[in-house]
Design a protein around this motif. Structure first.
Motif, PDB file in Angstrom:
ATOM      1  N   GLN A 141       0.824  -1.206   0.000  1.00 21.30           N
ATOM      2  CA  GLN A 141       0.000   0.000   0.000  1.00 21.30           C
ATOM      3  C   GLN A 141       0.864   1.264   0.000  1.00 21.30           C
ATOM      4  O   GLN A 141       0.389   2.341  -0.332  1.00 21.30           O
ATOM      5  N   THR A 142       2.138   1.129   0.381  1.00 16.50           N
ATOM      6  CA  THR A 142       3.026   2.293   0.424  1.00 16.50           C
ATOM      7  C   THR A 142       3.405   2.722  -0.992  1.00 16.50           C
ATOM      8  O   THR A 142       3.437   1.899  -1.923  1.00 16.50           O
ATOM      9  N   ALA A 143       3.697   4.002  -1.135  1.00 14.53           N
ATOM     10  CA  ALA A 143       4.058   4.542  -2.448  1.00 14.53           C
ATOM     11  C   ALA A 143       5.460   4.096  -2.842  1.00 14.53           C
ATOM     12  O   ALA A 143       6.347   3.963  -2.000  1.00 14.53           O
ATOM     13  N   ALA A 144       5.637   3.862  -4.109  1.00 17.03           N
ATOM     14  CA  ALA A 144       6.955   3.480  -4.627  1.00 17.03           C
ATOM     15  C   ALA A 144       7.835   4.719  -4.763  1.00 17.03           C
ATOM     16  O   ALA A 144       7.347   5.862  -4.763  1.00 17.03           O
ATOM     17  N   GLN A 145       9.131   4.493  -4.896  1.00 15.11           N
ATOM     18  CA  GLN A 145      10.101   5.565  -5.073  1.00 15.11           C
ATOM     19  C   GLN A 145      10.866   5.345  -6.378  1.00 15.11           C
ATOM     20  O   GLN A 145      11.148   4.205  -6.760  1.00 15.11           O
ATOM     21  N   PRO A 146      11.216   6.432  -7.088  1.00 17.27           N
ATOM     22  CA  PRO A 146      12.025   6.255  -8.303  1.00 17.27           C
ATOM     23  C   PRO A 146      13.413   5.745  -7.942  1.00 17.27           C
ATOM     24  O   PRO A 146      13.971   6.103  -6.909  1.00 17.27           O
ATOM     25  N   ILE A 147      13.970   4.919  -8.795  1.00 19.61           N
ATOM     26  CA  ILE A 147      15.281   4.316  -8.562  1.00 19.61           C
ATOM     27  C   ILE A 147      16.144   4.515  -9.807  1.00 19.61           C
ATOM     28  O   ILE A 147      15.740   4.145 -10.922  1.00 19.61           O
ATOM     29  N   LYS A 148      17.323   5.091  -9.611  1.00 19.50           N
ATOM     30  CA  LYS A 148      18.239   5.320 -10.727  1.00 19.50           C
ATOM     31  C   LYS A 148      19.072   4.067 -10.978  1.00 19.50           C
ATOM     32  O   LYS A 148      19.611   3.460 -10.051  1.00 19.50           O
ATOM     33  N   LEU A 149      19.193   3.679 -12.231  1.00 22.38           N
ATOM     34  CA  LEU A 149      19.980   2.509 -12.619  1.00 22.38           C
ATOM     35  C   LEU A 149      21.128   2.929 -13.516  1.00 22.38           C
ATOM     36  O   LEU A 149      20.938   3.678 -14.482  1.00 22.38           O
ATOM     37  N   SER A 150      22.309   2.446 -13.174  1.00 19.14           N
ATOM     38  CA  SER A 150      23.489   2.710 -13.993  1.00 19.14           C
ATOM     39  C   SER A 150      24.584   1.747 -13.569  1.00 19.14           C
ATOM     40  O   SER A 150      24.769   1.492 -12.369  1.00 19.14           O
ATOM     41  N   GLY A 151      25.317   1.206 -14.511  1.00 18.20           N
ATOM     42  CA  GLY A 151      26.406   0.295 -14.172  1.00 18.20           C
ATOM     43  C   GLY A 151      25.900  -0.954 -13.465  1.00 18.20           C
ATOM     44  O   GLY A 151      25.053  -1.685 -13.963  1.00 18.20           O
ATOM     45  N   SER A 152      26.428  -1.191 -12.240  1.00 18.81           N
ATOM     46  CA  SER A 152      26.065  -2.397 -11.487  1.00 18.81           C
ATOM     47  C   SER A 152      24.846  -2.196 -10.589  1.00 18.81           C
ATOM     48  O   SER A 152      24.439  -3.132  -9.884  1.00 18.81           O
ATOM     49  N   ASP A 153      24.233  -1.004 -10.602  1.00 14.75           N
ATOM     50  CA  ASP A 153      23.040  -0.770  -9.774  1.00 14.75           C
ATOM     51  C   ASP A 153      21.930  -1.735 -10.176  1.00 14.75           C
ATOM     52  O   ASP A 153      21.764  -2.056 -11.358  1.00 14.75           O
ATOM     53  N   ALA A 154      21.161  -2.165  -9.189  1.00 15.57           N
ATOM     54  CA  ALA A 154      20.058  -3.105  -9.462  1.00 15.57           C
ATOM     55  C   ALA A 154      18.850  -2.738  -8.622  1.00 15.57           C
ATOM     56  O   ALA A 154      18.957  -2.054  -7.597  1.00 15.57           O
ATOM     57  N   ALA A 155      17.699  -3.154  -9.080  1.00 14.15           N
ATOM     58  CA  ALA A 155      16.454  -2.997  -8.328  1.00 14.15           C
ATOM     59  C   ALA A 155      15.741  -4.338  -8.333  1.00 14.15           C
ATOM     60  O   ALA A 155      15.959  -5.184  -9.222  1.00 14.15           O
ATOM     61  N   TYR A 156      14.861  -4.515  -7.331  1.00 20.78           N
ATOM     62  CA  TYR A 156      14.246  -5.832  -7.128  1.00 20.78           C
ATOM     63  C   TYR A 156      12.740  -5.683  -6.868  1.00 20.78           C
ATOM     64  O   TYR A 156      12.292  -4.713  -6.253  1.00 20.78           O
ATOM     65  N   ALA A 157      12.000  -6.688  -7.321  1.00 15.70           N
ATOM     66  CA  ALA A 157      10.570  -6.772  -7.041  1.00 15.70           C
ATOM     67  C   ALA A 157      10.232  -8.240  -6.809  1.00 15.70           C
ATOM     68  O   ALA A 157      10.822  -9.135  -7.453  1.00 15.70           O
TER      69      ALA A 157
END
Length: 215
Positions: A141-157
């Motif tokens: 229910q909480t709002a998502a946040q933008p995530i910057k991706l570059s190089g080895s950066d990763a995001a997960y769901a």
């Protein structure tokens, strides 16, 4: 004899007067006649062209005397430079992995392709199964946040594929993932035989532990 002499004298005087009258114009001074028009022409005022205005020798008061100095180059974007663009599915690499925690779920990982810098929109990924398009609902229910991706950066769901106990499930071997909604370029990722019924999915997070779906 005297009357005849007087007549001859009168005739001679008349002839002389006639001769003098006839020779008058021919004996007139040509220099005097020519001087008339010349004198009139000399008397006419001479016409001269107006003088061109002189060019200014100095700039007006208050005008800049040199071009403004260029701003120093620092190699960094200015404060007004636009931020990195929003990630599209074609800009990233997506993977899916089965996890056993919380009764089992699918961990979706996303990274930018080499040379790409972009920002994931503040939302959850689009998750679907099969040609019928069984879509995953939101798990948070909480709002998502933008995530910057570059190089080895990763995001997960995290995707919990089955949230029911008694309902029959449909088995799928692939999950369809898109980073935008709608997404023109979704990808299909293999997950192995998986039971699916009323799936849910978390927002994008920067740590895998934050992407564990809880029902």
């Amino acid at each position: 004899m005297r009357p005849r002499r007087l007549v001859l004298t009168a005739v001679a005087v008349a002839a002389l007067a006639a001769t003098a009258s006839a020779c008058g114009p021919e004996n007139s001074d040509p220099a005097t006649s020519a001087s008339g028009p010349a004198t009139s022409a000399a008397a006419a005022p001479a016409t001269t062209a107006p003088a061109a205005p002189a060019a200014p020798t100095s700039a007006p008061a208050g005008a800049p005397t040199s071009a403004p100095a260029a701003a120093p180059t620092t190699g960094k974007p200015s404060a007004s430079a636009p931020a990195a663009g929003t990630c599209a599915t074609k800009d990233v690499v997506l993977t899916a992995k089965a996890e056993s925690q919380a009764g089992g779920y699918i961990l979706i990982t996303v990274k930018a392709k080499p040379g790409v810098t972009c920002t994931l929109a503040a939302r959850r990924p689009v998750i679907a199964f099969g040609s019928g398009g069984i879509e995953a609902a939101k798990a948070e229910q909480t709002a998502a946040q933008p995530i910057k991706l570059s190089g080895s950066d990763a995001a997960y769901a995290g995707v919990m594929t089955k949230t029911t106990k008694d309902n029959p499930a449909i088995q799928f071997s692939d999950v369809i993932v898109g980073v935008n909604d709608p997404d023109p370029d979704p990808v299909s990722l293999p997950i192995g035989p998986t039971n699916v019924d009323k799936p849910i999915v978390t927002n994008w997070h920067t740590r895998p532990a934050e992407a564990v779906p809880i029902h």
